[in-house]
Design a protein around this motif. Structure first.
Motif, PDB file in Angstrom:
ATOM      1  N   SER A   9      43.213  35.488  49.212  1.00  0.00           N
ATOM      2  CA  SER A   9      44.400  36.238  49.090  1.00  0.00           C
ATOM      3  C   SER A   9      45.362  36.039  50.484  1.00  0.00           C
ATOM      4  O   SER A   9      44.780  35.606  51.442  1.00  0.00           O
ATOM      5  N   ARG A  11      46.888  38.666  52.142  1.00  0.00           N
ATOM      6  CA  ARG A  11      46.803  39.507  52.861  1.00  0.00           C
ATOM      7  C   ARG A  11      45.876  39.283  53.930  1.00  0.00           C
ATOM      8  O   ARG A  11      44.466  39.335  53.605  1.00  0.00           O
ATOM      9  N   THR A  16      40.093  41.866  50.518  1.00  0.00           N
ATOM     10  CA  THR A  16      39.292  40.785  50.539  1.00  0.00           C
ATOM     11  C   THR A  16      38.937  40.099  51.985  1.00  0.00           C
ATOM     12  O   THR A  16      37.578  40.016  52.099  1.00  0.00           O
ATOM     13  N   PRO A  84      40.042  38.678  45.029  1.00  0.00           N
ATOM     14  CA  PRO A  84      40.599  39.984  44.352  1.00  0.00           C
ATOM     15  C   PRO A  84      41.095  39.708  42.891  1.00  0.00           C
ATOM     16  O   PRO A  84      41.304  38.760  42.596  1.00  0.00           O
ATOM     17  N   TYR A  86      43.386  40.570  40.039  1.00  0.00           N
ATOM     18  CA  TYR A  86      44.700  40.781  39.823  1.00  0.00           C
ATOM     19  C   TYR A  86      45.042  40.279  38.259  1.00  0.00           C
ATOM     20  O   TYR A  86      44.865  39.253  37.862  1.00  0.00           O
ATOM     21  N   MET A  87      45.363  41.487  37.749  1.00  0.00           N
ATOM     22  CA  MET A  87      45.818  41.359  36.363  1.00  0.00           C
ATOM     23  C   MET A  87      44.568  40.704  35.411  1.00  0.00           C
ATOM     24  O   MET A  87      44.712  40.075  34.809  1.00  0.00           O
ATOM     25  N   SER A  91      42.768  35.916  42.012  1.00  0.00           N
ATOM     26  CA  SER A  91      44.132  35.899  42.357  1.00  0.00           C
ATOM     27  C   SER A  91      44.949  34.136  42.273  1.00  0.00           C
ATOM     28  O   SER A  91      43.970  33.432  41.996  1.00  0.00           O
ATOM     29  N   GLN A 128      38.386  45.120  43.376  1.00  0.00           N
ATOM     30  CA  GLN A 128      39.471  45.602  42.481  1.00  0.00           C
ATOM     31  C   GLN A 128      39.764  47.086  42.863  1.00  0.00           C
ATOM     32  O   GLN A 128      38.913  47.717  43.233  1.00  0.00           O
ATOM     33  N   ARG A 164      41.585  51.385  45.113  1.00  0.00           N
ATOM     34  CA  ARG A 164      42.957  51.968  44.906  1.00  0.00           C
ATOM     35  C   ARG A 164      42.899  53.168  45.743  1.00  0.00           C
ATOM     36  O   ARG A 164      43.982  53.662  46.202  1.00  0.00           O
TER      37      ARG A 164
END
Length: 192
Positions: A9, A11, A16, A84, A86-87, A91, A128, A164
């Motif tokens: 990631s 970040r 993560t 992580p 993503y979609m 990632s 997630q 989230r």
């Protein structure tokens, strides 16, 4: 035992990173040697598909920070790979790392390309935002199988969910649970 963590990631202090670092912290408390590689601190380019690593003995022709990870992989008994979602899948950084493993499996380059070699333990740690741990199960199972085909011993598949609503560093359940999980990894290594 030597365990490396890979934070796929950008970040630096994100979920993560928190998850991988807590797992490694628990292992380290058991006397395990640990090190971490985070994509936020590394310059790793995508595989260019040139096949040079399989056609000569020079290894990967891309000279970037992946060379540090190749070196660390040689001495690691276990890898904690933080991914992580993503979609619906890992990632882009996770995919870059995975694709760059191609050079590791070249018979001319890799010290790991040996018959009867001991498989490296791999902990795939997915995280997630969605609270449903089974939402991406098809993909997480596929990824586990892919790494098993690459001769890794995938021993755990922790999926941290619902990030989230509250980030990982604010969840006491994660702080404790991840360290305990890491402690078991450290203990396993010392019982061999």
């Amino acid at each position: 035992m030597n365990i490396i963590g890979i934070i796929a990631s950008q970040r630096k202090e994100g979920n993560t990173a928190f998850i991988v670092n807590k797992i490694l912290e628990g292992a380290k408390e058991q006397g395990t040697e640990t090190s971490t590689f985070g994509f936020s601190d590394l310059d790793i380019k995508p595989c260019c598909g040139c096949w040079a690593c399989h056609k000569s003995d020079q290894g990967c022709v891309i000279k970037d920070d992946m060379q540090k990870i190749y070196d660390a992989l040689e001495h690691a008994e276990a890898i904690v790979l933080g991914l992580p979602i993503y979609m619906g899948q890992m990632s882009a950084q996770g995919k870059i790392f995975t694709d760059r493993l191609f050079a590791r499996f070249s018979p001319r380059f890799s010290p790991f390309f040996k018959e009867n070699a001991v498989k490296q333990k791999l902990i795939l740690s997915f995280n997630q935002g969605n609270p449903d741990a089974g939402l991406f199960k098809v993909y997480t199972d596929y990824t586990k199988h892919m790494f098993e085909v690459l001769e890794f011993d995938v021993t755990a598949l922790p999926i941290v969910t619902d990030l989230r609503s509250k980030p990982a560093h604010e969840r006491e359940d994660l702080r404790t649970g991840l360290k305990e999980f890491g402690s078991t990894l450290g203990l396993e290594g010392h019982q061999k």
